[in-house]
Design an enzyme around this catalytic site. Structure first.
Site, PDB file in Angstrom:
ATOM      1  N   GLU A 147       9.430  10.391  -8.787  1.00 52.34           N
ATOM      2  CA  GLU A 147      10.074  10.791  -7.530  1.00 52.34           C
ATOM      3  C   GLU A 147      11.473  11.359  -7.784  1.00 52.34           C
ATOM      4  O   GLU A 147      12.471  10.661  -7.609  1.00 52.34           O
ATOM      5  CB  GLU A 147      10.168   9.619  -6.552  1.00 52.34           C
TER       6      GLU A 147
ATOM      7  N   LYS B 180       6.133  12.416  -6.130  1.00 54.97           N
ATOM      8  CA  LYS B 180       6.631  12.200  -4.777  1.00 54.97           C
ATOM      9  C   LYS B 180       7.859  13.079  -4.599  1.00 54.97           C
ATOM     10  O   LYS B 180       8.871  12.879  -5.273  1.00 54.97           O
ATOM     11  CB  LYS B 180       6.970  10.733  -4.532  1.00 54.97           C
TER      12      LYS B 180
END
Length: 295
Positions: free
Chosen positions: A176, A213
């Site tokens: 992420e 993400k």
């Protein structure tokens, strides 16, 4: 669900991943939003007990197991807790929800336009505990503040380096590198980010996959190459501070990218709601986020 079933659920499930991993400094704010004020608890243990009650209520709500939530990201203390007399991971899997664990330990100060992850000195122990608990994967967050080529290269390199350690432990990493949605140069920086990620994906050994993400991009469908890449199991989107309506509207313009929202999922839930009111609010958010994810 075994590992193969969980892999298929994440790769092909028609739904989204719930982010239930607020920790540390973000927990009091999350509790206040839920209607639990600071004077309702004293000390970290009581604070985490309150947030666990909230998460347990979410997980056990009827709407949470309607098939539209395919995964959930947990904080370590939530993983360690019990829900309905079972470990949280087992309670989730019984509901068809694949469990992930947040493994980062916070952010460094900004340098070269990014905030790298602090050293993950507890990672090995946490990975071993997560495997024993039956978790499927992990998530770790770092933040991009501006379109600085060196900073973006550094942040992607760190995410992939730690990701290889997680893969070696037998877990699926969600990488992420969040892009701050308030950054003025985000469109330019997201092109750099995509390029760096593609370079790192091509270096992964055959048979290895990661998840990503990412902030919902400024340019619609920017991450198509990542979504279709054979070494990416799934690309999920963070809400990044957008309201549920804003996040869903933007996500729907990026087919193949599914949600992994926290605020967008939980913003209308309150401790004082009856169980029926709570489930109705949660179910409405789940329906809206799922619709945007599978559009």
């Amino acid at each position: 669900m075994n590992t193969a079933e969980m892999t298929d659920r994440i790769a092909n499930g028609q739904g989204f991943i719930a982010a239930l991993d607020q920790s540390g400094g973000s927990t009091p704010k999350a509790l206040r939003g839920y209607g639990v004020e600071d004077d309702a608890w004293s000390g970290e243990d009581e604070m985490y007990a309150e947030i666990h009650k909230m998460r347990s209520r979410v997980i056990t709500a009827p709407s949470f197991s309607n098939g539209k939530v395919i995964g959930a990201i947990l904080f370590e203390k939530t993983m360690d807790g019990m829900v309905d007399g079972k470990t949280t991971a087992e309670a989730l899997k019984d509901r068809g929800v694949v469990p992930f664990i947040k493994v980062d330990q916070g952010l460094e100060d900004e340098e070269n336009g990014v905030q790298l992850m602090k050293p993950l000195d507890k990672l090995d122990a946490l990975l071993a505990k997560s495997v024993a608990a039956g978790m499927f994967g992990t998530k770790m967050r770092s933040v991009i503040k501006s379109a600085n080529p060196k900073g973006i290269a550094d942040i992607v390199a760190q995410q992939f380096e730690v990701g290889r350690t997680i893969l070696a432990a037998g877990l699926m990493p969600i990488l992420e590198p969040e892009y701050d949605i308030t950054a003025a140069d985000r469109a330019e920086g997201e092109e750099m980010l995509k390029s760096e990620i593609l370079t790192r994906l091509d270096r992964l050994p055959e048979g290895e996959q990661v998840m990503l993400k990412l902030s919902i991009p400024v340019k619609d469908d920017l991450y198509r190459e990542l979504i279709d890449h054979p070494k990416v199991l799934r690309v999920v989107a963070l809400s990044g501070g957008y309201s549920t309506d804003e996040a869903c509207e933007k996500l729907a313009k990026n087919p193949g990218m599914i949600a992994s929202f926290s605020r967008g999922l939980l913003q209308d839930l309150r401790a004082g709601q009856s169980d029926e009111e709570f489930d109705r609010s949660l179910g409405g958010a789940i329906d809206q986020i799922c619709e945007a994810s599978v559009a």
